[in-house]
Write a protein that holds these residues in place. Sequence first.
Motif, PDB file in Angstrom:
ATOM      1  N   UNK A   1       4.415  21.166  21.009  1.00 28.19           N
ATOM      2  CA  UNK A   1       3.234  21.998  20.884  1.00 28.19           C
ATOM      3  C   UNK A   1       2.259  21.365  19.900  1.00 28.19           C
ATOM      4  N   UNK A   2       1.009  21.770  19.985  1.00 29.41           N
ATOM      5  CA  UNK A   2      -0.007  21.202  19.103  1.00 29.41           C
ATOM      6  C   UNK A   2       0.348  21.410  17.639  1.00 29.41           C
ATOM      7  N   UNK A   3       0.872  22.599  17.305  1.00 27.38           N
ATOM      8  CA  UNK A   3       1.193  22.871  15.908  1.00 27.38           C
ATOM      9  C   UNK A   3       2.511  22.241  15.463  1.00 27.38           C
ATOM     10  N   UNK A   4       3.153  21.475  16.376  1.00 28.87           N
ATOM     11  CA  UNK A   4       4.349  20.735  16.004  1.00 28.87           C
ATOM     12  C   UNK A   4       4.077  19.247  15.781  1.00 28.87           C
ATOM     13  N   UNK A   5       2.852  18.816  16.098  1.00 33.39           N
ATOM     14  CA  UNK A   5       2.509  17.400  15.965  1.00 33.39           C
ATOM     15  C   UNK A   5       1.990  17.148  14.555  1.00 33.39           C
ATOM     16  N   UNK A   6       2.612  16.269  13.791  1.00 34.26           N
ATOM     17  CA  UNK A   6       2.139  16.014  12.421  1.00 34.26           C
ATOM     18  C   UNK A   6       0.769  15.355  12.414  1.00 34.26           C
ATOM     19  N   UNK A   7      -0.064  15.761  11.477  1.00 34.61           N
ATOM     20  CA  UNK A   7      -1.389  15.183  11.311  1.00 34.61           C
ATOM     21  C   UNK A   7      -1.348  14.288  10.075  1.00 34.61           C
ATOM     22  N   UNK A   8      -1.177  13.003  10.267  1.00 36.81           N
ATOM     23  CA  UNK A   8      -0.973  12.105   9.145  1.00 36.81           C
ATOM     24  C   UNK A   8      -1.680  10.777   9.402  1.00 36.81           C
ATOM     25  N   UNK A   9      -2.335  10.237   8.366  1.00 38.28           N
ATOM     26  CA  UNK A   9      -2.883   8.882   8.401  1.00 38.28           C
ATOM     27  C   UNK A   9      -1.899   7.970   7.685  1.00 38.28           C
ATOM     28  N   UNK A  10      -1.434   6.964   8.380  1.00 36.57           N
ATOM     29  CA  UNK A  10      -0.461   6.039   7.796  1.00 36.57           C
ATOM     30  C   UNK A  10      -1.196   4.807   7.275  1.00 36.57           C
ATOM     31  N   UNK A  11      -1.250   4.668   5.968  1.00 32.70           N
ATOM     32  CA  UNK A  11      -1.900   3.516   5.335  1.00 32.70           C
ATOM     33  C   UNK A  11      -0.842   2.429   5.117  1.00 32.70           C
ATOM     34  N   UNK A  12      -1.139   1.232   5.567  1.00 30.53           N
ATOM     35  CA  UNK A  12      -0.226   0.102   5.413  1.00 30.53           C
ATOM     36  C   UNK A  12      -0.952  -1.014   4.681  1.00 30.53           C
ATOM     37  N   UNK A  13      -0.325  -1.596   3.677  1.00 29.84           N
ATOM     38  CA  UNK A  13      -0.997  -2.606   2.860  1.00 29.84           C
ATOM     39  C   UNK A  13      -1.379  -3.843   3.659  1.00 29.84           C
ATOM     40  N   UNK A  14      -0.785  -4.013   4.845  1.00 29.16           N
ATOM     41  CA  UNK A  14      -1.103  -5.165   5.673  1.00 29.16           C
ATOM     42  C   UNK A  14      -2.162  -4.862   6.731  1.00 29.16           C
ATOM     43  N   UNK A  15      -2.665  -3.629   6.774  1.00 29.57           N
ATOM     44  CA  UNK A  15      -3.719  -3.286   7.734  1.00 29.57           C
ATOM     45  C   UNK A  15      -4.926  -4.198   7.542  1.00 29.57           C
ATOM     46  N   UNK A  16      -5.453  -4.702   8.642  1.00 25.66           N
ATOM     47  CA  UNK A  16      -6.674  -5.503   8.553  1.00 25.66           C
ATOM     48  C   UNK A  16      -7.845  -4.640   8.100  1.00 25.66           C
ATOM     49  N   UNK A  17      -7.958  -3.451   8.662  1.00 25.26           N
ATOM     50  CA  UNK A  17      -8.981  -2.493   8.266  1.00 25.26           C
ATOM     51  C   UNK A  17      -8.275  -1.293   7.656  1.00 25.26           C
ATOM     52  N   UNK A  18      -8.696  -0.868   6.472  1.00 26.78           N
ATOM     53  CA  UNK A  18      -8.067   0.294   5.869  1.00 26.78           C
ATOM     54  C   UNK A  18      -8.361   1.532   6.710  1.00 26.78           C
ATOM     55  N   UNK A  19      -7.542   2.549   6.552  1.00 26.42           N
ATOM     56  CA  UNK A  19      -7.640   3.734   7.399  1.00 26.42           C
ATOM     57  C   UNK A  19      -9.032   4.396   7.388  1.00 26.42           C
ATOM     58  N   UNK A  20      -9.699   4.531   6.228  1.00 25.50           N
ATOM     59  CA  UNK A  20     -11.038   5.134   6.266  1.00 25.50           C
ATOM     60  C   UNK A  20     -12.030   4.319   7.098  1.00 25.50           C
ATOM     61  N   UNK A  21     -11.923   2.978   7.070  1.00 29.35           N
ATOM     62  CA  UNK A  21     -12.816   2.170   7.888  1.00 29.35           C
ATOM     63  C   UNK A  21     -12.478   2.332   9.361  1.00 29.35           C
ATOM     64  N   UNK A  22     -11.186   2.425   9.673  1.00 34.48           N
ATOM     65  CA  UNK A  22     -10.797   2.681  11.063  1.00 34.48           C
ATOM     66  C   UNK A  22     -11.327   4.036  11.533  1.00 34.48           C
ATOM     67  N   UNK A  23     -11.299   5.015  10.640  1.00 31.88           N
ATOM     68  CA  UNK A  23     -11.834   6.334  10.984  1.00 31.88           C
ATOM     69  C   UNK A  23     -13.333   6.261  11.216  1.00 31.88           C
TER      70      UNK A  23
END
Length: 948
Positions: free
Chosen positions: A339-361
């Motif tokens: 269900x929709x309310x069972x899906x976690x809402x999480x941004x996974x930040x990884x130090x090896x990401x080419x683009x940090x999560x806010x830039x990806x957003x």
Amino acid sequence: MTPRLITFVFLLVTSLLSSQKKTLTHTDYDLWKNITDVKISEKGKLVVTTIETNTKRGDGYIEIYNTQNKEKFIYPNGYETSISLNENYVVFKKRPSYQLIRKEKRKEVKKEDRTKDMLFVYDVKNNKIYDSIYRVKRYQMPKKQEGWLIVEKFKEVKEKQKRKTEDKQGKKDTLNRDIPMIYKQNYALIYNLKTKQKDTIHQIKDFILPEKGQTFYFSLKNKKEKQKDIGVYAYNLLSAKKTVIDTTKYIYDKLAIDRDGSEFAYLSAADSTALDSLKFELYYYKNEIKQKLVDFSGNNLRENWELSKDKHPFFSDNGNRLYFYSKPKVVYLKDTTMLEDEIPQVDVWNWQDKLIQPEQKSKFEELNKKAFVSYYDTTSKKYIHIQDQTIEDLNLDKTKEHQFILGSVTSPYDTKRSWDYPWTKDYYRIDTYTGNKKLILKNKGLKPILSPDGQFVLHYDMKQKNWFSINLSTNEKTNLTKDLDVAFYDEDDDHPSLPSPYGFGGFDINQEVLIFDKFDVWKISLSGKDKPMNLTQNGRKENITYRTEMLDPEQKTQAAYINKELLITSFDNTSKVSGLYTLKKGELIEKIKPSEFRISSYKKAKEANVFTYRKQNFTTFPDLYVTTNTFKNTNKITHINPHQTHFKWGTAELFTWQTNDGRKLEGIVYKPEDFDPSKKYPLITYFYEKRSDSYRDYHIPSPSASIVNPSYLVSNGYVMFVPDIVYDEGKPGASAYNCIVSGVEALEESGYIDSDNIGIQGQSWGGYQVAYLVTVTNKFKAAMAGAPVSNMTSAYGGIRWKSGLSRAFQYERTQSRLGKNLWDGFDLYIENSPLFGIPKIETPLLIMHNDNDGAVPYYQGIEMFMGMRRLQKPVWLLVYNDEAHNLKKVKNKQDLSIRMMQFFDYYLKGKSAPKWMTSGVPRIQKGKDFGYDLEDTRTSNIISNPNK
């Protein structure tokens, strides 16, 4: 008459004249208008200017000027203008009056029922309106052919309103359920300019016109959104015949057409089971034959690739190539049982990401729609894939069919973009005949420029500080400027990073390169075989900066000419005046004599030597001028703000001084027009980097997005000072003090500054420096800081939320100029942070920091406010809701202008304090009581610093 008496009489007359004029107030901003668009017909007969109220709170107009007979036609609220190819007609939209729009909003009229734009056709020959069409949504007119246009109209409302009236009266609706289609959906008109004849296309979805030709294409849709589209069609203008191309698919999208209308392409999808996962096909249509180029299975694409539904296909100029986009198929493994309310809402930040999560957003839509270019050769019937996942961006001239184009890749360097600058890329040469690619430039900070014939690349190497060319056929690289003894990089750049070049001036008529040093224009051959030539020669000697213009919107890298003579502008770095020249047989021929104006915004008719330009200084609005005889004569064809003569204005003067460490700097001093050197004037200092070159600029009185307005200040009896600032690496705060305070002190020596009433104001980078300065000096009686960084240690690790970028690169390499990271330069971050100097502050501070600031984190203003509040220093924080770094909404600009000047007027002029300063504005009164009302008496005891 004695000189002293003459001076007295002059001052008396000046004072009497000035006293008859009005002082600018915040209610006057809506009077000022601005030029928002200028168009010149291809043959130069017509100049069409759009004028709008600067605040958008009022009505504008268009002016149509005939350069041949000097006739002018003015029409209220016109905009979105088009000039027909043969200069017989001007077509434009007219918006409803501002007061009508306000009235309908105030009465909460539904959006679909509000008054809509109209379309007007102006007859040039007879100098009058020729026809009009009401309820217009948009229109298109061919660029290279006269005689017709397409108009999309909003659906009609008459029958709908009639039924509503009858329902209210209790009458039964006896209208035929099958009411005309024009009352159900938007529709299009095919309009003949010469005859006024119209043909109607009901249920219009989209349409696309060729630049020239007798055929256009359109798609139709059903009324309900989830119903299948009706089809896609061709329309022949000569026969008025509609030809069905396809009606079998569920949806038709992304129409594309070649220049003459003989070729057409579109995307379509047959399956309607899931709108968010439609599978599209690409069709090509010519000579009434429809051909499927790419189907659902991805034939003619790379293996496991699919057609992109988000990008428009397009044709090259001669129609031999149909470019289209595809991308790898992506299969998401999603647990459909959750269900929709069972899906976690999480941004996974990884130090090896080419683009940090806010830039990806921030780039989510761009990344989600990322696709790669291929083309179908309409003559050889071959498919060529010129871009794959390894090439992120293409430098592709869509109009040409060069063998070689450029592709670029940032991914090897994306991680270090968080702290390093300039940002770099690898560049590849791509052979469009085969799709093969070859690395030609690695880890470079500036985008290369492709020559008009596609044979060479021009590139400035920031590390080697020279211009290079690359022969794309042989890959031979040539240093074009190594033997020249002048610098082509910005010698005055004081950032702790590699300096940028002075610039590229276009290609001349022989495809040779025009580049700039600090003062002059140079001509250099791409092959490097010819000796470079300084075309302007005397710029360095005379302290004049010469530059070229590129005025052809269809050939954006082509330098502009008059009768085969290169057009060259001048800017005198001493007097800040502009001029215009042509280069004839190696000599500069004067076209516009430098005077007290800054000249800018040149435009040229495509097929004639008809030019427009604008000129301005502090007292002269930049109206529009036109010349039809290569600048032998010029005519001023607009007079936008004549009411300025009714208001007190002022003057602008250049001011020079030496800083505390002996550097000579420039600044601008703005004075009231009735200035009396024997009087003492309150002073407000504003600054941002170097501004002295803007000495000749006009400043429209307008509500503030973030800064003080010079015209308003001088009209209200202030002197304004704008000093230039130069920086030492690692010392932005101390550098600001060195330049600004020394400048203010030098200005005080003139005798007309009230040293007890000096204020300071800045925004963003300027706001930071204001916040810093009040921690190290009591020179200023009041200060206003917009969006200031207060704590560089926390700001360093922050995010620019609009772009999603890390802020670290700003501190290490760009504007903050610290030159080190937080750990290597910890002491620099502390000593330059205003937050840690708050105990020393004795200056009342007004801060603006908005809660949707995408550049400087909102918490920076909060840190400064909370620190001063804790130590009981007078401080106010204005937070405009859902507003950006600089205010966008006029209502909020107006509010800031009022509050900022009430703040300065209280401290620098001794006026009564407004209640928002003395009592605040409680949350429950927000939007009801603005707190503008002034207290009955001066309340310094209430809002002064209790610690002083």
